[in-house]
Motif scaffolding. Structure first.
Motif, PDB file in Angstrom:
ATOM      1  N   HIS A  15      16.373 -15.659  45.177  1.00 21.12           N
ATOM      2  CA  HIS A  15      15.575 -16.960  44.685  1.00 21.12           C
ATOM      3  C   HIS A  15      16.202 -18.202  45.533  1.00 21.12           C
ATOM      4  CE1 HIS A  15      13.274 -14.491  42.050  1.00 21.12           C
ATOM      5  NE2 HIS A  15      14.168 -13.784  41.622  1.00 21.12           N
ATOM      6  N   LEU A  16      15.398 -19.171  45.130  1.00 16.93           N
ATOM      7  CA  LEU A  16      15.890 -20.575  45.997  1.00 16.93           C
ATOM      8  C   LEU A  16      16.426 -21.459  44.973  1.00 16.93           C
ATOM      9  CD1 LEU A  16      12.977 -20.658  48.859  1.00 16.93           C
ATOM     10  CD2 LEU A  16      15.285 -19.598  49.005  1.00 16.93           C
TER      11      LEU A  16
ATOM     12  N   TRP B 201       9.147 -25.067  52.666  1.00 18.86           N
ATOM     13  CA  TRP B 201      10.199 -24.614  51.384  1.00 18.86           C
ATOM     14  C   TRP B 201      10.083 -25.488  50.438  1.00 18.86           C
ATOM     15  CZ3 TRP B 201      12.316 -19.795  52.345  1.00 18.86           C
ATOM     16  CH2 TRP B 201      12.286 -19.286  53.591  1.00 18.86           C
TER      17      TRP B 201
ATOM     18  N   LEU C  42      11.386 -25.914  45.912  1.00 19.53           N
ATOM     19  CA  LEU C  42      11.872 -25.368  44.843  1.00 19.53           C
ATOM     20  C   LEU C  42      11.101 -24.415  43.892  1.00 19.53           C
ATOM     21  CD1 LEU C  42      13.634 -28.596  43.367  1.00 19.53           C
ATOM     22  CD2 LEU C  42      14.946 -26.843  44.727  1.00 19.53           C
ATOM     23  N   GLU C  43      12.022 -23.200  43.419  1.00 18.80           N
ATOM     24  CA  GLU C  43      11.161 -22.370  42.573  1.00 18.80           C
ATOM     25  C   GLU C  43      11.350 -22.675  41.077  1.00 18.80           C
ATOM     26  OE1 GLU C  43      12.484 -18.130  43.203  1.00 18.80           O
ATOM     27  OE2 GLU C  43      12.289 -18.344  45.437  1.00 18.80           O
ATOM     28  N   PRO C  44      10.282 -22.650  40.330  1.00 22.50           N
ATOM     29  CA  PRO C  44      10.318 -23.095  39.088  1.00 22.50           C
ATOM     30  C   PRO C  44      11.243 -22.361  37.998  1.00 22.50           C
ATOM     31  CG  PRO C  44       8.072 -22.853  39.795  1.00 22.50           C
ATOM     32  CD  PRO C  44       8.871 -22.328  40.778  1.00 22.50           C
ATOM     33  N   THR C  45      11.547 -21.043  38.331  1.00 16.35           N
ATOM     34  CA  THR C  45      12.366 -20.370  37.698  1.00 16.35           C
ATOM     35  C   THR C  45      13.925 -20.503  38.039  1.00 16.35           C
ATOM     36  OG1 THR C  45      12.408 -18.576  39.177  1.00 16.35           O
ATOM     37  CG2 THR C  45      10.922 -18.530  37.149  1.00 16.35           C
ATOM     38  N   GLN C  46      14.210 -21.144  39.494  1.00 16.46           N
ATOM     39  CA  GLN C  46      15.481 -21.796  39.646  1.00 16.46           C
ATOM     40  C   GLN C  46      15.890 -22.961  39.729  1.00 16.46           C
ATOM     41  OE1 GLN C  46      17.635 -18.929  40.689  1.00 16.46           O
ATOM     42  NE2 GLN C  46      15.778 -17.832  39.398  1.00 16.46           N
ATOM     43  N   SER C  47      15.055 -23.826  39.130  1.00 18.49           N
ATOM     44  CA  SER C  47      15.417 -25.089  38.844  1.00 18.49           C
ATOM     45  C   SER C  47      14.820 -25.942  37.796  1.00 18.49           C
ATOM     46  CB  SER C  47      14.652 -26.147  40.301  1.00 18.49           C
ATOM     47  OG  SER C  47      13.311 -25.805  40.230  1.00 18.49           O
TER      48      SER C  47
ATOM     49  N   ARG D 190      12.642 -30.646  40.065  1.00 22.33           N
ATOM     50  CA  ARG D 190      11.430 -30.454  40.777  1.00 22.33           C
ATOM     51  C   ARG D 190      10.728 -31.915  40.654  1.00 22.33           C
ATOM     52  NH1 ARG D 190      11.543 -25.983  37.533  1.00 22.33           N
ATOM     53  NH2 ARG D 190       9.957 -26.988  35.783  1.00 22.33           N
TER      54      ARG D 190
END
Length: 193
Positions: free
Chosen positions: A98-99, A141, A143-148, A153
Motif C-alpha cells: 500500500h502507498l 500516483w 495517496l490511498e484512502p486506507t493509508q492516509s 489527502r
C-alpha cells in the motif's frame, strides 16, 4: 483581415503558454556521466526540476532518489538497443504494498533534485554497444484512502502533468556479464568447513 487573424492567433498562443506554465511542472533531464572514452560502466545523471510556480507531490519510489541500497527500486528507465528493442531489466523489484504518505515527497517551485545512477547491472545490455536511455516518471500516483488521513489527502498536491519524460541520450554499454558464483560466495570457507 490577415493581420487581425494573425493577432488573434498570437494572443491565443501567448495566453495558452502562460496558462501552461501556471501550476506545477516537473522537467527531467538526463546526461551521460561516464568518463569520456570509458565504456565499462553505464552512469547517467538524472536532474528533476519543478519549474512551475506551485509545489507538487511526486511518488519517490518511482525515482532513483529513494535509498534502496545502491540500486533502483524498480524499472524506471526506458533502455533500448540500436534496433529499438527494450533491454531487459535485471535489477530489484521492490513491492511497496500500500502507498503510505511517507512514500510521497513535495517538490517546491524552483527545487531541483539530482543523482548519478549506475545502470550497469540494472539492465541486460547483451553484447554491449549503443543504447538509448530515457527516464519516465508517472505523475498518476495518489495517496490511498486506507493509508492516509483526511488531512493528508486534502493537502496532497496532485499534478495535472500525466507523465514526465526526460530527453533521450545514447550511451555505449559494456557487454552484460552474468555474475559468477563461487564456492566462497555460497558461504563456504576456504578450508571446506
Amino acid at each position: 483581415m490577415k493581420l487581425l487573424r494573425f493577432g488573434c492567433v498570437a494572443l491565443a498562443a501567448a495566453l495558452f503558454s502562460t496558462h501552461a506554465l501556471a501550476g506545477s511542472h516537473l522537467v527531467a533531464t538526463l546526461r551521460d556521466s561516464a568518463p569520456p572514452g570509458f565504456h565499462d560502466r553505464v552512469l547517467v545523471t538524472l536532474t528533476l526540476t519543478n519549474d512551475g510556480d506551485e509545489p507538487v507531490h511526486y511518488f519517490k519510489a518511482a525515482t532513483p532518489f529513494i535509498e534502496t541500497g545502491g540500486g533502483l527500486p524498480r524499472d524506471q528507465f526506458l533502455v533500448t538497443d540500436a534496433f529499438g528493442y527494450k533491454a531487459r531489466y535485471r535489477g530489484a523489484w521492490v513491492n511497496f504494498g500500500h502507498l503510505p504518505a511517507s512514500l510521497f515527497e513535495i517538490m517546491q517551485p524552483g527545487e531541483t533534485l539530482e543523482r548519478t545512477v549506475d545502470l550497469t547491472k540494472e539492465y541486460d545490455y547483451g553484447n554491449g554497444g549503443p543504447f538509448t536511455i530515457r527516464y519516465d516518471l508517472s505523475m498518476d500516483w495518489a495517496l490511498e484512502p486506507t493509508q492516509s488521513t483526511a488531512e493528508q489527502r486534502a493537502a496532497f498536491l496532485k499534478s495535472d502533468q500525466g507523465m514526465v519524460s526526460s530527453n533521450e541520450i545514447v550511451i555505449i554499454a559494456p557487454p552484460f556479464v552474468e555474475p559468477v558464483r563461487t564456492w566462497l560466495s555460497e558461504g563456504m570457507r576456504a578450508d571446506g568447513l
